[in-house]
Structures are given as structure tokens and as C-alpha cells.
Design an enzyme around this catalytic site. Sequence first.
Site, PDB file in Angstrom:
ATOM      1  N   LYS A   1     -12.437  -1.712   7.559  1.00  0.00           N
ATOM      2  CA  LYS A   1     -11.825  -2.669   8.489  1.00  0.00           C
ATOM      3  C   LYS A   1     -12.354  -2.383   9.903  1.00  0.00           C
ATOM      4  CE  LYS A   1      -8.221  -2.387   5.176  1.00  0.00           C
ATOM      5  NZ  LYS A   1      -8.466  -3.457   4.302  1.00  0.00           N
TER       6      LYS A   1
ATOM      7  N   TRP B   1       0.836  -1.208   0.000  1.00  0.00           N
ATOM      8  CA  TRP B   1       0.000   0.000   0.000  1.00  0.00           C
ATOM      9  C   TRP B   1       0.862   1.246   0.000  1.00  0.00           C
ATOM     10  CZ3 TRP B   1      -4.350  -1.091  -1.915  1.00  0.00           C
ATOM     11  CH2 TRP B   1      -4.977  -2.283  -1.622  1.00  0.00           C
TER      12      TRP B   1
ATOM     13  N   ASP C   1      -1.389   6.591   6.524  1.00  0.00           N
ATOM     14  CA  ASP C   1      -2.486   5.756   6.047  1.00  0.00           C
ATOM     15  C   ASP C   1      -2.786   4.788   7.190  1.00  0.00           C
ATOM     16  OD1 ASP C   1      -4.123   3.855   4.960  1.00  0.00           O
ATOM     17  OD2 ASP C   1      -2.802   3.300   3.297  1.00  0.00           O
TER      18      ASP C   1
END
Length: 360
Positions: free
Chosen positions: A196, A102, A172
Site C-alpha cells: 500500500k 484483518w 498491524d
Amino acid sequence: MNRALNFNAGPSALPEAVLKEAEKNWLDFNGTGMAIMELSHRSKEYQAVHDKAISLLKKLLSIPDDYEVLFIQGGASLQFSMVPMNLLSKSQTAQYVLSGSWSEKALKEANKIGKTFIAASSKDQKYRFIPEHNEDCDLENAAYLHITSNNTIYGTQWHSFPSNKKTPLIADMSSDILSRPLDMSNFDLIYAGAQKNLGPSGVTVVIIRKELLEKSSEELPSMLNYNTYAKNNSLYNTPPTLAIYLLTLVLEWADKEGGLEQIEKMNEEKAKILYDVIDESDGFYLGHALKGSRSRMNVTFNLHNEEASKDFLHQAKEAGFVGLGGHRSIGGCRASIYNAVPAEHVQKLAEFMKAFKNRN
Ligand SMILES: Cc1ncc(COP(=O)(O)O)c(C=O)c1O
């Protein structure tokens, strides 16, 4: 109905109490005779939900007054672009710590916007740990330092954060926001896709220090400019009302659980159950992450060869465990144990792992 033993990496398990509450209000939200997604986003009923989501985020994450909480669509992936579009000027360089796929994707998008610099990387070690970043070599003209607080795919997590106040820190936090208390004053911007720990997919939470808002150029398309969201309480256009409603319910649940100190304790206990099985397996299970960088959200491991991992995953599936396959880019096994995954499910997985080892 039995709830699945859900170890999906995202979208992932939501608290059962949240789903039940949503079900109760599904056809008739607060006596309106309408479902939440049938209400106007300008109605007072929806406005109350929207404002509650913001105030609960502020409460749970102890967000000081000099920050704005924004709701944006496009997932965390859009933030890979919006961060540099808003904050990286031509004369500056953006620093990225590479700790997994990511962060590589975030860097790739920033490269399209301006100059970047890799401040640290553990790529050549298969991202098994959080690389050390030498704060002394922070560039004078750095626009920001970008990190990924939890690496969903590799199962590593930052356990302490850079503290150099010279360079704005951006994180992030898609896969570990709300999993532990946060010192927001350490950060200048954090973003997290909701799917999540926060709720369903469809909304991304961005928390930005107000000062940073001055950096965005007016030339940016409105929907890509943080100011559009900040000036309009994230109601410039139609927000994802259902996702924000569910976010509110998840935040209420987290608050009732005792807030982030309590949630952190539960997460530590759950992670320990699985890491103990790995550590006490005499090498039968091989943890991917080095001990000091282990994630409490995503436990990644392999068996001694690919065949054995496949057999494990096959038998786990037969036994009712969902989502234990590693990310398609690296394979192996991964148990995602976000806030809403009950400790009993983690315990059941630990028992399955021990029994599988004994059978083999
Ligand atoms: C750490 C992290 N960042 C970014 C993303 C991408 O999120 P989205 O699918 O919301 O764009 C994910 C998705 O799993 C993630 O785990």
C-alpha cells in the site's frame, strides 16, 4: 500515456517518479550491466540497496536504536502467525482488539498457538468505529495487545494509541504505515505488508523492540523465528530483492516529499476532500465509518441502496476510475487514497461524486 485514476486498496498506486526511476535503471542497475533482480543478494551493489532501505525506514519513522528492522516474506498474513509463535508463551494470554476482518484473521491464527482474549470489539456495530479498550483491565499475564492501526476494509483508523506500558503493543500497520509520523517508543512490534504505502507486494516490514527477540523459542523453524532475520540483517536466505529496491525508491520519494509531517498534511487534505462531499451530500452518500474513527487511507461509503451503489460504481468505471468497489466481503464503495494517490485524482473523484449526485 495517461496514468489511471487508481483507487485500488492494495496493491495500489505507486508514485510515478518511483516507477520512472525504476524504469531508468531497469536494464542496467548502477552501471553493473545487470538488472537489480539479476544481481546476487550478496553483492555490494545489492547490499547498499538493502542497507539504504533499512536506514531510510529508521529515519522516516524515527526508529530508535533499540529496535530491529526486518524484511520478511509471506505478507502481513504470515505475521498473524509469527507474532504469536514468537511472543505468546503457554502461560500467557494474547489480547486482540477486533476492529475489522484483518484483526479477526490475526486472532484466528493466534488461537491456533495459544490463549487469547478479545480486549474490545466493534463487530456487532459492523466495525464502524475503533472500539474503546479499557486499559485498566489489562491482564497481568498478557503477552501483548494486538491492534490494527487502519482497517482497510471498513475504512476506520486509530487516531491515538493505547499507552499502557505494562503490555507490549503490537500493530498491524499494513495500510497506514508511513502515512503520518509515528512515536515508535509506544510500540513493541509493528508489521506492514508493503503493497500500500511502501511499494510492491513481496516484502513485509517488521519493526521489533530488540528485547522482545529474547522471547522466541529456539525450537521454532528458522524461517519463522524473528531472530533468524535479526541476526542476519534479513539476509539469512534470498530476500525479495526487487521489492526491497522499489521500497528504497518509495522511501527516497517520501523523504523528498518532506517526510511524514508533510505526507500527513497531504493525506489529511486529500481525505477531507472526499469526506466533505459525503457530509455535504444530504445523505446521498452515507459514510460507513463514524466521524471520530474515519480513515485517511480508505474512504468507505454507500449510496441509499445497493442498486444505486452499483450504478455509481458502473458509471465511475466508465469515467476511468479504478478500484472503487468495496471489499468483496462488505460491498459498497471504497476509495483508497494512499500516499501515492495524487490530490488531483482525489479532486477528480470528488467532482465526479458531486456530478453523479446532481444527475440523480
Ligand atoms: C490491515 C491489513 N492487514 C493484513 C493484510 C493482509 O496482507 P497480505 O496480503 O500482505 O498478507 C491486509 C491486506 O490488505 C491489510 O489491509
